[in-house]
Design a protein around this motif. Structure first.
Motif, PDB file in Angstrom:
ATOM      1  N   PHE A 163      10.406  -7.594  -6.716  1.00  0.00           N
ATOM      2  CA  PHE A 163      11.952  -7.199  -6.014  1.00  0.00           C
ATOM      3  C   PHE A 163      11.613  -7.146  -4.405  1.00  0.00           C
ATOM      4  O   PHE A 163      12.894  -7.414  -3.510  1.00  0.00           O
ATOM      5  CB  PHE A 163      11.807  -5.754  -6.501  1.00  0.00           C
ATOM      6  CG  PHE A 163      12.159  -5.269  -7.766  1.00  0.00           C
ATOM      7  CD1 PHE A 163      13.389  -6.005  -8.146  1.00  0.00           C
ATOM      8  CD2 PHE A 163      11.194  -4.929  -8.311  1.00  0.00           C
ATOM      9  CE1 PHE A 163      13.145  -6.039  -9.779  1.00  0.00           C
ATOM     10  CE2 PHE A 163      11.265  -4.983  -9.583  1.00  0.00           C
ATOM     11  CZ  PHE A 163      12.403  -5.491 -10.324  1.00  0.00           C
ATOM     12  N   ASP A 164      10.706  -7.060  -3.851  1.00  0.00           N
ATOM     13  CA  ASP A 164      10.555  -7.331  -1.763  1.00  0.00           C
ATOM     14  C   ASP A 164      10.397  -8.829  -1.368  1.00  0.00           C
ATOM     15  O   ASP A 164       9.675  -9.301  -1.369  1.00  0.00           O
ATOM     16  CB  ASP A 164       9.581  -5.745  -2.299  1.00  0.00           C
ATOM     17  CG  ASP A 164       9.586  -5.746   0.107  1.00  0.00           C
ATOM     18  OD1 ASP A 164       9.729  -6.680   0.731  1.00  0.00           O
ATOM     19  OD2 ASP A 164       9.334  -4.834   0.440  1.00  0.00           O
ATOM     20  N   GLU A 165      11.556  -9.164  -0.859  1.00  0.00           N
ATOM     21  CA  GLU A 165      11.596 -10.420  -1.007  1.00  0.00           C
ATOM     22  C   GLU A 165      10.409 -10.229   0.627  1.00  0.00           C
ATOM     23  O   GLU A 165      10.480 -11.814   1.121  1.00  0.00           O
ATOM     24  CB  GLU A 165      13.108 -10.974  -0.412  1.00  0.00           C
ATOM     25  CG  GLU A 165      13.071 -10.895  -2.091  1.00  0.00           C
ATOM     26  CD  GLU A 165      14.589 -11.269  -0.870  1.00  0.00           C
ATOM     27  OE1 GLU A 165      15.460 -12.263  -0.169  1.00  0.00           O
ATOM     28  OE2 GLU A 165      15.957 -11.409  -2.625  1.00  0.00           O
ATOM     29  N   GLU A 166       9.853  -9.829   1.111  1.00  0.00           N
ATOM     30  CA  GLU A 166       9.422  -9.511   2.964  1.00  0.00           C
ATOM     31  C   GLU A 166       8.422  -9.776   3.059  1.00  0.00           C
ATOM     32  O   GLU A 166       7.353  -9.878   3.318  1.00  0.00           O
ATOM     33  CB  GLU A 166       9.896  -8.472   3.085  1.00  0.00           C
ATOM     34  CG  GLU A 166      11.174  -7.724   4.048  1.00  0.00           C
ATOM     35  CD  GLU A 166      11.644  -6.814   5.069  1.00  0.00           C
ATOM     36  OE1 GLU A 166      10.060  -5.938   5.312  1.00  0.00           O
ATOM     37  OE2 GLU A 166      12.329  -6.364   5.334  1.00  0.00           O
ATOM     38  N   TYR A 172       6.670  -3.757  -7.670  1.00  0.00           N
ATOM     39  CA  TYR A 172       7.370  -3.880  -6.645  1.00  0.00           C
ATOM     40  C   TYR A 172       7.431  -4.715  -6.159  1.00  0.00           C
ATOM     41  O   TYR A 172       8.412  -5.799  -5.755  1.00  0.00           O
ATOM     42  CB  TYR A 172       7.535  -2.016  -6.448  1.00  0.00           C
ATOM     43  CG  TYR A 172       8.838  -2.482  -5.390  1.00  0.00           C
ATOM     44  CD1 TYR A 172      10.291  -2.894  -6.005  1.00  0.00           C
ATOM     45  CD2 TYR A 172       9.109  -2.503  -4.276  1.00  0.00           C
ATOM     46  CE1 TYR A 172      11.579  -2.641  -5.140  1.00  0.00           C
ATOM     47  CE2 TYR A 172      10.398  -2.613  -3.562  1.00  0.00           C
ATOM     48  CZ  TYR A 172      11.212  -2.237  -3.980  1.00  0.00           C
ATOM     49  OH  TYR A 172      12.274  -2.033  -2.644  1.00  0.00           O
ATOM     50  N   GLU A 173       6.986  -5.271  -5.429  1.00  0.00           N
ATOM     51  CA  GLU A 173       6.636  -6.465  -4.083  1.00  0.00           C
ATOM     52  C   GLU A 173       6.626  -7.971  -3.927  1.00  0.00           C
ATOM     53  O   GLU A 173       7.689  -8.236  -3.511  1.00  0.00           O
ATOM     54  CB  GLU A 173       5.222  -6.040  -3.205  1.00  0.00           C
ATOM     55  CG  GLU A 173       5.100  -4.836  -2.283  1.00  0.00           C
ATOM     56  CD  GLU A 173       4.389  -4.212  -1.335  1.00  0.00           C
ATOM     57  OE1 GLU A 173       3.985  -3.761  -0.296  1.00  0.00           O
ATOM     58  OE2 GLU A 173       2.637  -5.088  -1.696  1.00  0.00           O
ATOM     59  N   PRO A 175       5.290 -11.994   0.510  1.00  0.00           N
ATOM     60  CA  PRO A 175       4.850 -12.511  -0.058  1.00  0.00           C
ATOM     61  C   PRO A 175       3.531 -12.323  -1.482  1.00  0.00           C
ATOM     62  O   PRO A 175       2.767 -10.841  -1.093  1.00  0.00           O
ATOM     63  CB  PRO A 175       4.172 -13.699   1.213  1.00  0.00           C
ATOM     64  CG  PRO A 175       3.801 -13.008   2.258  1.00  0.00           C
ATOM     65  CD  PRO A 175       4.457 -11.949   2.132  1.00  0.00           C
ATOM     66  N   THR A 176       3.645 -13.319  -2.861  1.00  0.00           N
ATOM     67  CA  THR A 176       2.964 -12.743  -3.696  1.00  0.00           C
ATOM     68  C   THR A 176       1.413 -12.888  -3.020  1.00  0.00           C
ATOM     69  O   THR A 176       0.877 -11.825  -3.968  1.00  0.00           O
ATOM     70  CB  THR A 176       3.098 -13.368  -4.860  1.00  0.00           C
ATOM     71  OG1 THR A 176       4.476 -14.187  -5.192  1.00  0.00           O
ATOM     72  CG2 THR A 176       2.931 -13.131  -5.872  1.00  0.00           C
ATOM     73  N   LYS A 188      10.832   2.336   0.774  1.00  0.00           N
ATOM     74  CA  LYS A 188      10.452   1.860   0.078  1.00  0.00           C
ATOM     75  C   LYS A 188       9.682   2.685  -1.463  1.00  0.00           C
ATOM     76  O   LYS A 188       9.621   2.469  -2.406  1.00  0.00           O
ATOM     77  CB  LYS A 188       9.513   0.728   0.685  1.00  0.00           C
ATOM     78  CG  LYS A 188       8.345   0.072   0.326  1.00  0.00           C
ATOM     79  CD  LYS A 188       7.544  -0.408   0.466  1.00  0.00           C
ATOM     80  CE  LYS A 188       7.117  -2.374  -0.278  1.00  0.00           C
ATOM     81  NZ  LYS A 188       6.202  -2.874  -0.338  1.00  0.00           N
TER      82      LYS A 188
END
Length: 131
Positions: free
Chosen positions: A94-97, A90-91, A99-100, A50
């Protein structure tokens, strides 16, 4: 390690970017895992992977932050706040795993733990623009 603990370790490794030249970061990463981080196996691999994904997108993330913030640019932000924002953006982007809402909440918690008194509000306010 829990996701929160993993995220904290990623933050700590990413924070080193602010104090080292890019060519020194492989050595810094090695030192981080030898001296500062107690993660092993899959956890260490997760942290490293990551971190590298974020590092590869730092310029893009900083541009995204500069576009969303008013009267602030990344070069003027505190290093702790900037590192937390980079991880969270980034999360979110770009990181679909992740949640916002989780990314924002975890960033605020990191800001409370590592930042100054106003850091959590600052981080929350900027990340709200990404939600």
């Amino acid at each position: 390690m829990s996701r929160r603990e993993l995220r904290e370790q990623i933050f700590k490794l990413l924070f080193r970017v602010e104090f080292n030249n890019p060519e020194d970061m492989p050595e810094q990463e090695k030192l981080f895992f030898e001296d500062d981080c107690k993660a092993e196996g899959a956890d260490a691999e997760y942290i490293s992977n990551k971190y590298h994904k974020i590092e590869d997108k730092l310029e893009t993330i900083d541009n995204m932050l500069n576009e969303k913030t008013e009267n602030w640019v990344t070069s003027r932000m505190g290093k702790v706040d900037l590192t937390i924002l980079r991880l969270a953006v980034y999360e979110i982007a770009f990181d679909e795993e992740v949640p916002t809402g989780v990314a924002i909440n975890e960033a605020v918690e990191l800001a409370k733990k590592f930042g100054q008194d106003a850091s959590s509000g600052f981080v929350n306010g900027i990340l709200a623009k990404f939600a």
